[in-house]
Scaffold this active site. Structure first.
Site, PDB file in Angstrom:
ATOM      1  N   LYS A 180       0.892  -1.178   0.000  1.00  0.00           N
ATOM      2  CA  LYS A 180       0.000   0.000   0.000  1.00  0.00           C
ATOM      3  C   LYS A 180       0.923   1.220   0.000  1.00  0.00           C
ATOM      4  O   LYS A 180       1.466   1.616   1.036  1.00  0.00           O
ATOM      5  CB  LYS A 180      -0.885  -0.014   1.252  1.00  0.00           C
ATOM      6  CG  LYS A 180      -2.186   0.757   1.136  1.00  0.00           C
ATOM      7  CD  LYS A 180      -2.046   2.223   0.777  1.00  0.00           C
ATOM      8  CE  LYS A 180      -1.663   3.091   1.950  1.00  0.00           C
ATOM      9  NZ  LYS A 180      -1.396   4.502   1.537  1.00  0.00           N
ATOM     10  N   GLU A 183      -0.483   7.659  -0.951  1.00  0.00           N
ATOM     11  CA  GLU A 183      -1.454   8.200  -1.911  1.00  0.00           C
ATOM     12  C   GLU A 183      -0.955   9.518  -2.512  1.00  0.00           C
ATOM     13  O   GLU A 183      -1.528  10.022  -3.474  1.00  0.00           O
ATOM     14  CB  GLU A 183      -2.826   8.394  -1.246  1.00  0.00           C
ATOM     15  CG  GLU A 183      -2.870   9.377  -0.082  1.00  0.00           C
ATOM     16  CD  GLU A 183      -2.469   8.757   1.267  1.00  0.00           C
ATOM     17  OE1 GLU A 183      -1.530   7.933   1.301  1.00  0.00           O
ATOM     18  OE2 GLU A 183      -3.090   9.122   2.278  1.00  0.00           O
ATOM     19  N   CYS A 288      14.172  10.929   6.192  1.00  0.00           N
ATOM     20  CA  CYS A 288      14.217  10.574   7.606  1.00  0.00           C
ATOM     21  C   CYS A 288      15.653  10.562   8.106  1.00  0.00           C
ATOM     22  O   CYS A 288      15.882  10.508   9.301  1.00  0.00           O
ATOM     23  CB  CYS A 288      13.563   9.217   7.841  1.00  0.00           C
ATOM     24  SG  CYS A 288      14.523   7.870   7.155  1.00  0.00           S
TER      25      CYS A 288
HETATM   26  P1  NAD Z   1       2.582   9.390   6.886  1.00  0.00           P
HETATM   27  O1  NAD Z   1       2.711   8.800   8.228  1.00  0.00           O
HETATM   28  O2  NAD Z   1       1.682  10.546   6.701  1.00  0.00           O
HETATM   29  O3  NAD Z   1       2.090   8.285   5.830  1.00  0.00           O
HETATM   30  C1  NAD Z   1       2.770   7.067   5.670  1.00  0.00           C
HETATM   31  C2  NAD Z   1       1.795   6.010   5.178  1.00  0.00           C
HETATM   32  O4  NAD Z   1       0.797   5.800   6.172  1.00  0.00           O
HETATM   33  C3  NAD Z   1       1.054   6.374   3.900  1.00  0.00           C
HETATM   34  O5  NAD Z   1       0.984   5.232   3.079  1.00  0.00           O
HETATM   35  C4  NAD Z   1      -0.330   6.801   4.383  1.00  0.00           C
HETATM   36  O6  NAD Z   1      -1.351   6.485   3.464  1.00  0.00           O
HETATM   37  C5  NAD Z   1      -0.509   5.990   5.648  1.00  0.00           C
HETATM   38  N1  NAD Z   1      -1.270   6.696   6.687  1.00  0.00           N
HETATM   39  C6  NAD Z   1      -1.316   8.034   6.910  1.00  0.00           C
HETATM   40  N2  NAD Z   1      -2.073   8.295   7.993  1.00  0.00           N
HETATM   41  C7  NAD Z   1      -2.499   7.112   8.472  1.00  0.00           C
HETATM   42  C8  NAD Z   1      -3.312   6.729   9.582  1.00  0.00           C
HETATM   43  N3  NAD Z   1      -3.833   7.622  10.407  1.00  0.00           N
HETATM   44  N4  NAD Z   1      -3.546   5.416   9.769  1.00  0.00           N
HETATM   45  C9  NAD Z   1      -3.025   4.491   8.944  1.00  0.00           C
HETATM   46  N5  NAD Z   1      -2.244   4.800   7.878  1.00  0.00           N
HETATM   47  C10 NAD Z   1      -1.978   6.087   7.643  1.00  0.00           C
HETATM   48  O7  NAD Z   1       4.079   9.744   6.421  1.00  0.00           O
HETATM   49  P2  NAD Z   1       4.553  10.516   5.113  1.00  0.00           P
HETATM   50  O8  NAD Z   1       4.237  11.959   5.261  1.00  0.00           O
HETATM   51  O9  NAD Z   1       4.113   9.805   3.894  1.00  0.00           O
HETATM   52  O10 NAD Z   1       6.143  10.292   5.213  1.00  0.00           O
HETATM   53  C11 NAD Z   1       7.001  11.148   5.906  1.00  0.00           C
HETATM   54  C12 NAD Z   1       7.361  10.584   7.268  1.00  0.00           C
HETATM   55  O11 NAD Z   1       7.926   9.289   7.127  1.00  0.00           O
HETATM   56  C13 NAD Z   1       8.422  11.413   7.981  1.00  0.00           C
HETATM   57  O12 NAD Z   1       8.069  11.543   9.323  1.00  0.00           O
HETATM   58  C14 NAD Z   1       9.684  10.593   7.820  1.00  0.00           C
HETATM   59  O13 NAD Z   1      10.666  10.806   8.805  1.00  0.00           O
HETATM   60  C15 NAD Z   1       9.134   9.202   7.882  1.00  0.00           C
HETATM   61  N6  NAD Z   1      10.050   8.241   7.281  1.00  0.00           N
HETATM   62  C16 NAD Z   1      10.715   7.399   8.123  1.00  0.00           C
HETATM   63  C17 NAD Z   1      11.628   6.509   7.615  1.00  0.00           C
HETATM   64  C18 NAD Z   1      12.386   5.593   8.525  1.00  0.00           C
HETATM   65  O14 NAD Z   1      13.048   4.689   8.035  1.00  0.00           O
HETATM   66  N7  NAD Z   1      12.318   5.762   9.839  1.00  0.00           N
HETATM   67  C19 NAD Z   1      11.870   6.459   6.236  1.00  0.00           C
HETATM   68  C20 NAD Z   1      11.155   7.325   5.407  1.00  0.00           C
HETATM   69  C21 NAD Z   1      10.238   8.221   5.944  1.00  0.00           C
END
Ligand code: NAD
Length: 491
Positions: A180, A183, A288
């Site tokens: 997944k 989006e 990240c």
């Molecule tokens: P996000 O948490 O908004 O979304 C990530 C995924 O979760 C998406 O596929 C989204 O559809 C889903 N999602 C969003 N809200 C949700 C909810 N309430 N319940 C279930 N699923 C949900 O993150 P983003 O903005 O896409 O990515 C950026 C973040 O990811 C930053 O905080 C970054 O640091 C982190 N990140 C971490 C790593 C790591 O290895 N630690 C790597 C890359 C990115």
């Protein structure tokens, strides 16, 4: 096979049981962050879509787990070559929907392909151990067995790489896998699956479902899903971790970050300056592993600050497909506003503005989400910009007396994803290695990104779970060990 690199594109598709289909629910536009134009539309999958995919995955798994490991890795060898062949097209598509530069997009795909390469070694990695004469007349053997259907939920910032932290290992170990993707930029995932479709996996082994929160919850709550990998922001990582664990599933959830660089008096300053600005600002700071709190020994603080300002000023902000661009667009206008709010908070809380990137203009891309590097000086560990993830091209310089104080600052963070150290002192390096509470540590390396044969670290609020992404940890996550205790007494 040709990948369509010219938008606008048709609605984003799911890939379920070897067929393409439109997600059942309504969704949102996919927007080019540099132009503000809608380039596609992604619908969100319904519970029915998820049930169909999980059922197909379960049926395919029943045969796949009995397929020899040697046969299971053949599609991965093919996938590696197909990804190499289509790397430029995939990178171009990625730039159009994400905003980063073409070089950065190619770099992330390279990092993804490395994981496919590592997973081709599963026949060796999956072996678990055998001990003859473990007890009188008894031999014992541990074997790793796949478990069923797994899912991964991935973020927007590395849409080409992060799915490949999981997918190759899941299927090579004998499981079925459902992705997944975010989006916000789901097109490159669809193109990855067009490539995967050519690689020769049986139908149902590798599937793609698009969607948002409800889709994720339907996957996490599904009885036939064995485990969940999540990468994204900390609040969501925590929620996903708790919900999946409450449902009795394996779960690994990687969250957000706040990373530090320590620069000691003995460091090679030219090198440290270049790597500092690149670490904080490359990919628009949307990494990240971006280090944006730069903890500098007082003796070199002024010189280092002046050089950082010059290096940051020299960055060219623009469209990711323009070869002169160093820093591309941020993912959405909402996210750009959030980063601007963080800059305003930095000013309000008393940080010294050394370079203000807010007035940047990119000719021809007036509707893009652009910010140029912004540098704060004299920041304090208590400030919001020193504690919260910014995810934009913003960095803050924080003076300290010595390495001990620098480590203290670093360890006060709620996060623990990564840190870097620039020094020529082995003693300082050793001290930081021993005392820094982070999962990825770079010494004279600006961005501490491990190769695919090592796990990707992360601690505290940056990681929830036990087994990390990439490498051998993935083999443990995707298998369970059975032990055979056998007695065959001599006649
Ligand atoms: P996000 O948490 O908004 O979304 C990530 C995924 O979760 C998406 O596929 C989204 O559809 C889903 N999602 C969003 N809200 C949700 C909810 N309430 N319940 C279930 N699923 C949900 O993150 P983003 O903005 O896409 O990515 C950026 C973040 O990811 C930053 O905080 C970054 O640091 C982190 N990140 C971490 C790593 C790591 O290895 N630690 C790597 C890359 C990115």
């Amino acid at each position: 096979m040709l990948l369509d690199t010219s938008p606008p594109w048709d609605d984003v598709q799911n890939y379920i049981n070897g067929d393409w289909s439109t997600p059942s629910g309504s969704g949102q536009d996919v927007v080019n962050p540099a132009t503000g134009e809608a380039i596609s539309y992604v619908g969100f999958s319904s519970d029915d879509d998820i049930n169909t995919a999980v059922k197909a995955g379960q049926e395919a798994f029943n045969e796949w787990k009995e397929t020899s490991v040697e046969r299971r890795i053949q599609p991965l060898f093919k996938l590696k070559q197909l990804l190499e062949d289509h790397q430029n097209d995939l990178a171009e598509i990625l730039v159009r929907e994400h905003g980063k530069t073409f070089a950065e997009a190619k770099g992330e795909l390279r990092r993804g392909i490395e994981n496919v390469e590592v997973a081709c070694g599963i026949p060796s990695m999956m072996q678990a151990g055998h001990l003859p004469n473990a007890a009188p007349e008894i031999d014992e053997t541990a074997v790793r067995k796949p478990l069923g259907v797994f899912t991964a939920v991935t973020p927007f910032n590395f849409p080409g790489m992060i799915p490949l932290w999981f997918l190759p290992y899941a299927v090579a170990t004998g499981n079925a896998f459902i992705l997944k993707p975010s989006e916000q930029d789901p097109i490159v995932a669809q193109r990855l699956f067009e490539v995967i479709d050519e690689a020769g996996f049986p139908d149902g082994i590798v599937q793609l479902v698009n969607g948002s929160v409800d889709t994720v919850n339907a996957l996490i709550d599904h009885d036939e899903i064995q485990g969940v990998s999540f990468v994204g922001s900390t609040p969501v990582a925590k929620t996903v971790y708790e919900r999946a664990a409450a449902n009795g599933k394996r779960v690994q959830a990687q969250g957000g970050a706040k990373n530090h660089i320590i620069v000691t008096e003995s460091a090679d300053l030219d090198f440290a300056v270049k790597k500092t600005v690149s670490s904080a600002c490359a990919c628009g700071g949307e990494r990240c592993l971006a280090n944006d709190v730069i903890v500098v020994e007082e003796a070199i603080y002024d010189e280092f600050a002046n050089r950082v300002i010059e290096e940051a000023k020299a960055q060219t902000v623009g469209y990711g497909l323009d070869s002169k661009t160093d820093i591309g667009a941020l993912i959405t206008s909402e996210h750009e506003s959030r980063v601007r709010d963080m800059i305003a908070t930095g000013i309000d809380e008393g940080a010294e503005m050394l370079l203000d990137g807010r007035d940047v203009e990119v000719t021809g891309y007036e509707n893009g989400n652009f910010l140029a590097p912004t540098v704060f000086g004299d920041i304090d560990p208590e400030m919001t910009i020193a504690q919260e993830e910014i995810f934009g091209p913003v960095l803050g310089l924080l003076p300290v007396d010595n390495v001990d104080e620098a480590i203290e600052v670093l360890n006060r963070s709620d996060f623990g994803n990564a840190a870097s150290l620039f020094t020529e002192s082995g003693a300082d390096a050793r001290k930081v290695r021993h005392q820094a509470d982070v999962g990825n540590l770079g010494v004279n390396a600006g961005t501490a990104a491990p190769m695919a044969f090592f796990h990707f670290g992360g601690r505290n609020d940056s990681f929830f779970g036990d087994l990390h992404a990439q490498g051998e940890d993935m083999v443990h996550f995707y298998t369970d060990k059975t032990i055979y205790i056998e007695r065959w007494p001599s006649a």
